[in-house]
Motif scaffolding. Structure first.
Motif, PDB file in Angstrom:
ATOM      1  N   ILE A   1     -41.440 -22.911  -6.829  1.00 56.23           N
ATOM      2  CA  ILE A   1     -41.812 -23.648  -5.621  1.00 56.23           C
ATOM      3  C   ILE A   1     -41.827 -22.644  -4.467  1.00 56.23           C
ATOM      4  N   PRO A   2     -43.003 -22.402  -3.884  1.00 56.96           N
ATOM      5  CA  PRO A   2     -43.133 -21.296  -2.930  1.00 56.96           C
ATOM      6  C   PRO A   2     -42.284 -21.435  -1.668  1.00 56.96           C
ATOM      7  N   VAL A   3     -41.971 -22.668  -1.272  1.00 59.32           N
ATOM      8  CA  VAL A   3     -41.210 -22.813  -0.034  1.00 59.32           C
ATOM      9  C   VAL A   3     -39.697 -22.768  -0.270  1.00 59.32           C
ATOM     10  N   PHE A   4     -39.319 -22.641  -1.536  1.00 59.66           N
ATOM     11  CA  PHE A   4     -37.891 -22.530  -1.836  1.00 59.66           C
ATOM     12  C   PHE A   4     -37.530 -21.085  -2.134  1.00 59.66           C
TER      13      PHE A   4
ATOM     14  N   GLU B   1     -32.706 -21.749  -4.363  1.00 64.65           N
ATOM     15  CA  GLU B   1     -33.068 -23.170  -4.264  1.00 64.65           C
ATOM     16  C   GLU B   1     -33.941 -23.608  -5.433  1.00 64.65           C
TER      17      GLU B   1
ATOM     18  N   GLU C   1     -31.575 -24.190  -8.099  1.00 67.68           N
ATOM     19  CA  GLU C   1     -30.696 -25.319  -7.789  1.00 67.68           C
ATOM     20  C   GLU C   1     -31.396 -26.674  -7.989  1.00 67.68           C
ATOM     21  N   TYR C   2     -32.713 -26.666  -7.812  1.00 69.29           N
ATOM     22  CA  TYR C   2     -33.472 -27.921  -7.730  1.00 69.29           C
ATOM     23  C   TYR C   2     -33.189 -28.910  -8.869  1.00 69.29           C
ATOM     24  N   ILE C   3     -33.231 -28.417 -10.117  1.00 66.24           N
ATOM     25  CA  ILE C   3     -33.039 -29.329 -11.247  1.00 66.24           C
ATOM     26  C   ILE C   3     -31.644 -29.951 -11.231  1.00 66.24           C
TER      27      ILE C   3
ATOM     28  N   LEU D   1     -30.007 -30.568  -8.708  1.00 64.15           N
ATOM     29  CA  LEU D   1     -30.033 -31.576  -7.656  1.00 64.15           C
ATOM     30  C   LEU D   1     -30.592 -32.889  -8.175  1.00 64.15           C
TER      31      LEU D   1
ATOM     32  N   ARG E   1     -37.708 -15.643  -0.985  1.00 65.66           N
ATOM     33  CA  ARG E   1     -38.714 -16.599  -1.450  1.00 65.66           C
ATOM     34  C   ARG E   1     -39.564 -15.912  -2.521  1.00 65.66           C
TER      35      ARG E   1
ATOM     36  N   ARG F   1     -34.147 -20.873 -13.805  1.00 68.52           N
ATOM     37  CA  ARG F   1     -34.414 -22.281 -13.500  1.00 68.52           C
ATOM     38  C   ARG F   1     -34.450 -23.111 -14.787  1.00 68.52           C
TER      39      ARG F   1
ATOM     40  N   LEU G   1     -32.182 -31.797  -0.255  1.00 70.72           N
ATOM     41  CA  LEU G   1     -33.117 -30.723  -0.592  1.00 70.72           C
ATOM     42  C   LEU G   1     -34.550 -31.239  -0.484  1.00 70.72           C
TER      43      LEU G   1
ATOM     44  N   ARG H   1     -40.105 -27.820   5.043  1.00 67.58           N
ATOM     45  CA  ARG H   1     -40.732 -26.502   4.841  1.00 67.58           C
ATOM     46  C   ARG H   1     -42.200 -26.627   4.504  1.00 67.58           C
TER      47      ARG H   1
ATOM     48  N   GLU I   1     -48.501 -27.434  -8.098  1.00 70.01           N
ATOM     49  CA  GLU I   1     -47.089 -27.499  -7.762  1.00 70.01           C
ATOM     50  C   GLU I   1     -46.484 -28.849  -8.164  1.00 70.01           C
TER      51      GLU I   1
END
Ligand SMILES: Nc1ncnc2c1ncn2[C@@H]1O[C@H](COP(=O)(O)OP(=O)(O)OP(=O)(O)O)[C@@H](O)[C@H]1O
Ligand SMILES: [Mg+2]
Lengths: 229, 406
Positions: free
Chosen positions: A99-102, A106, A109-111, A113, A142, A158, B2, B9, B298
């Motif tokens: 994910i480019p903005v993470f 992050e 971490e996402y999964i 979450l 990033r 990830r 998040l 973002r 994405e």
């Protein structure tokens, strides 16, 4: 003991008409045991990606079935299938697809979450994964500030951070130079042995396939050979 | 959390596009609040202008006096009515009036005139009559030493009769009993100027007018001022229930021509507000669609690694809602002081404007919760409305298809 991955005469055809129909995957039956390090190889268009997507529940078979640890994934859909993927399958893609903005952290971490893992535990596991894939100190970057090899390491982290039983990787090294690719595959192999996770990856590359414990050759959607080394 | 960070973002990812969308939403918001404030403000000014000038918020008459005024349609017990009105909490003040057409004479000239008898004490607190005295003074209701009542006359009448303060004025009309009424009054006050709506009016003390028209103790009109203009209709219907044999009307009925043209005008305003919101809507739609389309891959990945479809849809809604809220907030920061100034100070119009028949040369706005809240709700709501189908579309993206598209 039931296989972690078991496909039974699975088929995936594209197109409705007889003449133009593409049999991307045709009557494939394979069993993959826990902890195997399997490569699916074959020329372009032989059905590697399609098979991996079928195994990962991203695509539905035209006929036949896919069972993961004894569960038929065709019977799942929507949120249940999403949750199943989240908890049991890790994906690594050819073009990284972070994910480019993470930041790297992050992304990893996402999964967790989505799984509702507690913050302190998330932090601990992110740090642990970054160390295992050799990216200590780069966690806050990033994706666009990381090299291809580094991005693919983040993708591996990830995929593995939620401790899935199965990691599916579609040409994980295709976008990398061969040295980086081999290093990455060695990392995957190391993690496979350490955590006894089941890895299935596809590749074109001879140097890469020699590192696999089992080689499944595909041709025109069918399995041509299946050799365990 | 998040997810919120992700939404935030993603907004800042396409800075230029987000900024343009934000500006269009903020600009649309400012335009809407301004036009809303302007329309509410000018109408409220017009309403308070004529309600205070003479109409009041509620009026009471006998039968259909309002539509077909006849001298014999009178309220016969105004004192008892006054007692009732004085005892009601919502009523600030009320006054009693009689009306008759007549002819006014001076030594040299004559002119038609509208004769109005008013309860001078009550009129003071109900209308702006006292403030309109341009020379002389607000008269009393006593006879002078020579036995004459005082009168106040419109500046136009003073001019055409060629009389001024201290001069005699002779009025001729018809009494309620059919007799010819005529009497002499002393001009002790001039009302307004030659352009005022009251330029040809003669104001007499109520008793003088009742005597003149032989309608002792009776009146034609009771005009009521409420504490809150907004209660006009409800108060009117409450009073109507209590006063079965009289006709009670709120200002909306008394000034129905104005009220109708105001309603038509407001519909026009709503329409232009609709156009503004629609333009904003198109801009937001474009932005949201673009940002979803270019992120197909994405979303595919997010789904592949286990995000539920609902989460994806929520993400789009969150992004759009966040952008809309930030934009409107930005708009609010600008429109708040702007409308504050507009309400407090306002501006002079180069060309006087007709607001439902009342000519105004100074514009002020209205500053109320609704002026800010309605455009805010409209814009945020429309933005969210757009995001829902787009979000559902993104949620339906098949990971395999998404991965194939580069
Ligand atoms: N969505 C689709 N619609 C139509 N045909 C498809 C679709 N997806 C795959 N195919 C076809 O199915 C066959 C197998 O494709 P697949 O991508 O699985 O091959 P691959 O072995 O992964 O090839 P590569 O090495 O080039 O990645 C190809 O002939 C492809 O054109
Ligand atoms: Mg492929």
């Amino acid at each position: 003991m039931t296989a972690v991955i078991s496909t039974n005469e699975v088929c995936r055809y594209f197109g409705d008409e007889e003449e133009t129909m593409v049999k991307a995957v045709d009557r494939v039956s394979i069993e993959i045991e826990r902890g195997e390090f399997t490569a699916i190889v074959g020329p372009s268009g032989s059905g590697k990606t399609t098979l991996l997507h079928l195994i990962g529940g991203l695509d539905n078979p035209t006929s036949g079935s896919v069972e993961l640890s004894g569960t038929n994934i065709a019977e799942m859909s929507g949120a249940i299938l999403s949750d199943f993927r989240r908890d049991h399958i890790g994906f690594i893609f050819q073009s990284y697809n972070l994910i480019p903005v993470f930041s790297a952290e992050e992304n990893i971490e996402y999964i967790m979450l989505l799984q509702g893992v507690e913050a302190s535990e998330r932090k601990r596991r992110v740090a642990e994964m970054l160390e295992q894939v050799g990216l200590e100190g780069l966690g806050s970057r990033r994706p666009n500030k990381l090299s291809g090899g580094q991005q693919q390491r983040v993708a591996i982290a990830r995929a593995m951070v939620s401790h899935p039983e199965i990691i599916l990787a579609d040409e994980p090294t295709a976008n990398l130079d061969s040295k980086t690719g081999i290093a990455l595959l060695d990392l995957m192999k190391e993690l496979n042995e350490k955590h006894n996770m089941t890895f299935v990856f596809s590749t074109h590359d001879d140097k890469i396939m020699t590192r696999a414990g089992r080689l499944i050759h595909m041709m025109d959607g069918e399995i041509e050979s299946d050799e365990v080394k | 959390m998040l997810l919120l960070k992700l939404a935030f973002r993603n907004i800042f990812r396409q800075r230029r596009r987000s900024l343009l969308t934000a500006i269009s939403m903020a600009g649309g918001y400012i335009l809407c609040t301004f036009s809303f404030s302007l329309s509410e403000g000018s109408y409220n000014n017009a309403i308070s202008f004529f309600t205070l000038d003479h109409t009041g918020h509620v009026q009471i008459h006998k039968e259909d006096y309002l539509q077909r005024p006849k001298i014999h349609k009178t309220i016969d017990d105004p004192e008892q009515l006054s007692e009732i009105l004085d005892s009601r909490e919502d009523i600030a003040a009320h006054t009693l009036r009689v009306f008759a057409p007549g002819i006014a004479y001076s030594d040299t000239d004559n002119s038609p005139a509208q004769i109005i008898g008013v309860d001078l004490e009550r009129e003071r607190t109900t209308s702006t009559l006292e403030q309109k005295v341009s020379s002389g003074s607000y008269i009393g209701s006593d006879l002078d030493s020579d036995g004459y009542y005082s009168a106040m006359i419109g500046a136009g009448l003073a001019n055409s009769l060629n009389i001024g303060l201290g001069d005699e004025l002779i009025l001729i009309s018809q009494g309620a009993d059919g007799s010819v009424a005529n009497d002499i009054y002393i001009v002790n006050g001039i009302i307004g100027n030659r352009d005022s709506p009251d330029r040809n009016t003669v104001f007499l003390p109520l008793v003088a007018a009742q005597e003149f028209l032989s309608m002792y103790g009776r009146v034609h009109e009771v005009s009521i001022l409420l504490n809150d203009e907004g209660d006009s209709r409800s108060e009117a219907s409450l009073l109507q229930e209590e006063l079965q044999d009289l006709s009670v009307a709120p200002w909306q009925v008394v000034e129905s021509t104005f009220y109708q043209s105001m309603q038509t005008d407001k519909q026009g305003n709503n329409f232009s507000m609709g156009v503004i919101v629609f333009l904003v809507f198109v801009g937001v739609l474009n932005t949201v669609l673009m940002s979803v389309l270019e992120r197909t891959r994405e979303f595919g990945v997010l789904k592949a690694i286990g995000s539920r479809p609902t989460k994806i849809a929520l993400m789009i809604t969150l992004e759009t809602g966040l952008l809309a809220s930030l934009s409107v907030l930005m708009g609010l920061l600008i429109s708040l002081p702007l409308i504050g100034w507009f309400t407090a100070v306002g501006f002079e119009l180069a060309q006087p404007m007709d607001v439902g028949g009342i000519v105004m040369s100074h514009m002020t706005g209205e500053m109320s919760f609704y002026v800010f809240a309605i455009p805010l709700a409209l814009i945020v709501l429309f933005a969210l409305l757009i995001s829902i189908p787009t979000g559902i579309r993104a949620a339906r993206i098949s990971p395999t298809e998404a991965m194939r598209s580069t």
